[in-house]
Scaffold this motif. Structure first.
Motif, PDB file in Angstrom:
ATOM      1  N   ARG A  74       0.836  -1.208   0.000  1.00  0.00           N
ATOM      2  CA  ARG A  74       0.000   0.000   0.000  1.00  0.00           C
ATOM      3  C   ARG A  74       0.872   1.260   0.000  1.00  0.00           C
ATOM      4  O   ARG A  74       0.600   2.218  -0.730  1.00  0.00           O
ATOM      5  CB  ARG A  74      -0.916   0.016   1.225  1.00  0.00           C
ATOM      6  N   GLU A  75       1.893   1.259   0.851  1.00  0.00           N
ATOM      7  CA  GLU A  75       2.775   2.427   0.925  1.00  0.00           C
ATOM      8  C   GLU A  75       3.468   2.679  -0.410  1.00  0.00           C
ATOM      9  O   GLU A  75       3.561   3.823  -0.873  1.00  0.00           O
ATOM     10  CB  GLU A  75       3.823   2.234   2.022  1.00  0.00           C
ATOM     11  N   ALA A  76       3.944   1.602  -1.049  1.00  0.00           N
ATOM     12  CA  ALA A  76       4.625   1.745  -2.331  1.00  0.00           C
ATOM     13  C   ALA A  76       3.669   2.231  -3.410  1.00  0.00           C
ATOM     14  O   ALA A  76       3.982   3.153  -4.174  1.00  0.00           O
ATOM     15  CB  ALA A  76       5.250   0.417  -2.742  1.00  0.00           C
ATOM     16  N   SER A  77       2.491   1.627  -3.463  1.00  0.00           N
ATOM     17  CA  SER A  77       1.530   1.918  -4.529  1.00  0.00           C
ATOM     18  C   SER A  77       0.959   3.321  -4.450  1.00  0.00           C
ATOM     19  O   SER A  77       0.709   3.951  -5.481  1.00  0.00           O
ATOM     20  CB  SER A  77       0.382   0.894  -4.483  1.00  0.00           C
ATOM     21  N   GLY A  78       0.745   3.795  -3.224  1.00  0.00           N
ATOM     22  CA  GLY A  78       0.071   5.080  -3.076  1.00  0.00           C
ATOM     23  C   GLY A  78      -1.365   5.036  -3.571  1.00  0.00           C
ATOM     24  O   GLY A  78      -1.962   6.080  -3.858  1.00  0.00           O
ATOM     25  N   GLY A  79      -1.896   3.842  -3.717  1.00  0.00           N
ATOM     26  CA  GLY A  79      -3.273   3.675  -4.163  1.00  0.00           C
ATOM     27  C   GLY A  79      -3.457   3.729  -5.664  1.00  0.00           C
ATOM     28  O   GLY A  79      -4.578   3.579  -6.152  1.00  0.00           O
ATOM     29  N   THR A  80      -2.356   3.923  -6.399  1.00  0.00           N
ATOM     30  CA  THR A  80      -2.502   4.097  -7.854  1.00  0.00           C
ATOM     31  C   THR A  80      -1.599   3.184  -8.678  1.00  0.00           C
ATOM     32  O   THR A  80      -1.969   2.815  -9.800  1.00  0.00           O
ATOM     33  CB  THR A  80      -2.199   5.553  -8.248  1.00  0.00           C
ATOM     34  N   ARG A 103      -1.502 -10.589  -1.397  1.00  0.00           N
ATOM     35  CA  ARG A 103      -2.310 -10.169  -2.561  1.00  0.00           C
ATOM     36  C   ARG A 103      -3.804 -10.186  -2.238  1.00  0.00           C
ATOM     37  O   ARG A 103      -4.561  -9.346  -2.725  1.00  0.00           O
ATOM     38  CB  ARG A 103      -2.027 -11.108  -3.746  1.00  0.00           C
ATOM     39  N   ALA A 104      -4.214 -11.140  -1.399  1.00  0.00           N
ATOM     40  CA  ALA A 104      -5.637 -11.220  -1.032  1.00  0.00           C
ATOM     41  C   ALA A 104      -6.043 -10.075  -0.113  1.00  0.00           C
ATOM     42  O   ALA A 104      -7.224  -9.719  -0.033  1.00  0.00           O
ATOM     43  CB  ALA A 104      -5.930 -12.562  -0.361  1.00  0.00           C
ATOM     44  N   VAL A 105      -5.060  -9.490   0.580  1.00  0.00           N
ATOM     45  CA  VAL A 105      -5.338  -8.390   1.501  1.00  0.00           C
ATOM     46  C   VAL A 105      -5.452  -7.066   0.749  1.00  0.00           C
ATOM     47  O   VAL A 105      -6.161  -6.157   1.187  1.00  0.00           O
ATOM     48  CB  VAL A 105      -4.228  -8.306   2.578  1.00  0.00           C
ATOM     49  N   VAL A 106      -4.756  -6.967  -0.389  1.00  0.00           N
ATOM     50  CA  VAL A 106      -4.784  -5.734  -1.194  1.00  0.00           C
ATOM     51  C   VAL A 106      -5.229  -6.084  -2.621  1.00  0.00           C
ATOM     52  O   VAL A 106      -4.460  -5.924  -3.576  1.00  0.00           O
ATOM     53  CB  VAL A 106      -3.412  -5.029  -1.188  1.00  0.00           C
ATOM     54  N   PRO A 107      -6.459  -6.555  -2.795  1.00  0.00           N
ATOM     55  CA  PRO A 107      -6.882  -7.016  -4.120  1.00  0.00           C
ATOM     56  C   PRO A 107      -6.895  -5.924  -5.180  1.00  0.00           C
ATOM     57  O   PRO A 107      -6.836  -6.212  -6.371  1.00  0.00           O
ATOM     58  CB  PRO A 107      -8.304  -7.552  -3.856  1.00  0.00           C
ATOM     59  N   GLY A 108      -6.918  -4.674  -4.759  1.00  0.00           N
ATOM     60  CA  GLY A 108      -6.950  -3.590  -5.734  1.00  0.00           C
ATOM     61  C   GLY A 108      -5.592  -3.182  -6.258  1.00  0.00           C
ATOM     62  O   GLY A 108      -5.502  -2.319  -7.146  1.00  0.00           O
ATOM     63  N   ILE A 109      -4.525  -3.796  -5.730  1.00  0.00           N
ATOM     64  CA  ILE A 109      -3.175  -3.433  -6.161  1.00  0.00           C
ATOM     65  C   ILE A 109      -2.545  -4.608  -6.905  1.00  0.00           C
ATOM     66  O   ILE A 109      -2.325  -5.663  -6.312  1.00  0.00           O
ATOM     67  CB  ILE A 109      -2.279  -3.065  -4.948  1.00  0.00           C
ATOM     68  N   PRO A 110      -2.256  -4.457  -8.196  1.00  0.00           N
ATOM     69  CA  PRO A 110      -1.538  -5.527  -8.896  1.00  0.00           C
ATOM     70  C   PRO A 110      -0.116  -5.647  -8.352  1.00  0.00           C
ATOM     71  O   PRO A 110       0.629  -4.671  -8.342  1.00  0.00           O
ATOM     72  CB  PRO A 110      -1.532  -5.062 -10.365  1.00  0.00           C
TER      73      PRO A 110
END
Length: 288
Positions: A74-80, A103-110
């Motif tokens: 999450r920190e790396a992605s910044g949501g985008t 990956r299952a915890v952050v399904p919105g981040i590839p």
């Protein structure tokens, strides 16, 4: 500058170098002394050495949890951004499995996961390749190519004053078998490219001899006179790394060098006095 197309995260197998692009989110390991537990960013190397001297409980380490990895993603992605996650060798830790579960915890981040099949300074070289690609706006495919080529040409060698910590931690494996239990010898250890676990490639009767043996392994791998990049690692004795660098410089032009203290979680398995180097030939793959 082209905006990044992806972000980079890694785990606590990394020993970061100030001169490299290593400032990426980290899924931390933990250290456990009996009932006391520290995340790796909660204890200094000096604090570790005090614990080793005063705490009767032998320390153990714990891999990052899926939640730890999810936080790093999450920190790396910044949501985008998609994330390229580089893990310590799966032959040494279950961190890759935790990264997969995250990956299952952050399904919105590839999340693309790369097993570095190494650790420490050699992991730092691969993180540098990935982060440099991201900073330059390169594609994820280009980053994966740079990481792969960096991994193929980089070797990690280290020596330790005693095998006792590797033995207690259950990570001695082929090192113990090769030495035949002669624990007074100082081993030269690398990460086997097939098993991605530790293996012994040399030995010496003194610590000074072991430093020379590490330098000899580097020259044996790349050939005398080959220009090198070297990331030096040290435990409780910083000067050991200077001695190793001079031994390497006697055989090779050094085009880049950096120094990093072995992080507390890795240091707990090597013991306080440890010394290592990640080496690779010439310039970085994207500079050729």
């Amino acid at each position: 500058m082209t905006p990044p197309l992806f972000a980079v995260a890694t785990d606590g197998g990394l020993d970061a170098f100030e001169g490299l692009n290593n400032a990426v989110p980290v899924a931390p390991f933990s250290l456990n002394f009996g009932n006391k537990s520290y995340r790796m960013d909660e204890i200094t190397r000096e604090g570790l050495y005090r614990e080793l001297q005063t705490n009767p409980a032998h320390p153990t380490s714990s891999q990052p949890t899926p939640q730890d990895w999810a936080e790093a993603d999450r920190e790396a992605s910044g949501g985008t951004l998609p994330v390229l996650a580089l893990t310590i060798s799966s032959g040494l830790s279950g961190s890759r499995n935790a990264a997969e579960q995250a990956r299952a915890v952050v399904p919105g981040i590839p999340v693309t996961i790369v097993d570095t099949r190494t650790l420490s300074a050699a992991q730092a070289f691969q993180v540098h390749a990935a982060a440099t690609a991201a900073q330059r706006g390169e594609t994820l495919e280009t980053a994966l190519d740079w990481v792969r080529r960096t991994a193929e040409e980089t070797e990690l060698y280290f020596t330790i004053e005693t095998l006792e910590y590797l033995r207690r931690g259950g990570r001695i494996g082929r090192v113990q078998a090769t030495l035949g239990g002669l624990l007074n010898l100082k081993p030269v250890i690398t990460v086997d490219r097939t098993t991605a676990a530790y293996t012994n490639v040399g030995r010496a009767r003194s610590y000074k001899g072991a430093i020379e043996a590490v330098a000899a392994q580097v020259t044996g791998r790349y050939g005398e006179g080959t220009p090198l990049r070297v990331g030096l690692l040290y435990g409780s004795v910083r000067e050991d790394a200077d001695v190793l660098l001079e031994a390497i410089k006697a055989r090779h032009p050094v085009v880049w060098s950096g120094f990093a203290g072995v992080n507390p979680v890795l240091n707990v398995h090597t013991g306080p006095r440890a010394l290592g180097v990640a080496a690779a030939p010439g310039n970085w793959v994207w500079e050729r």
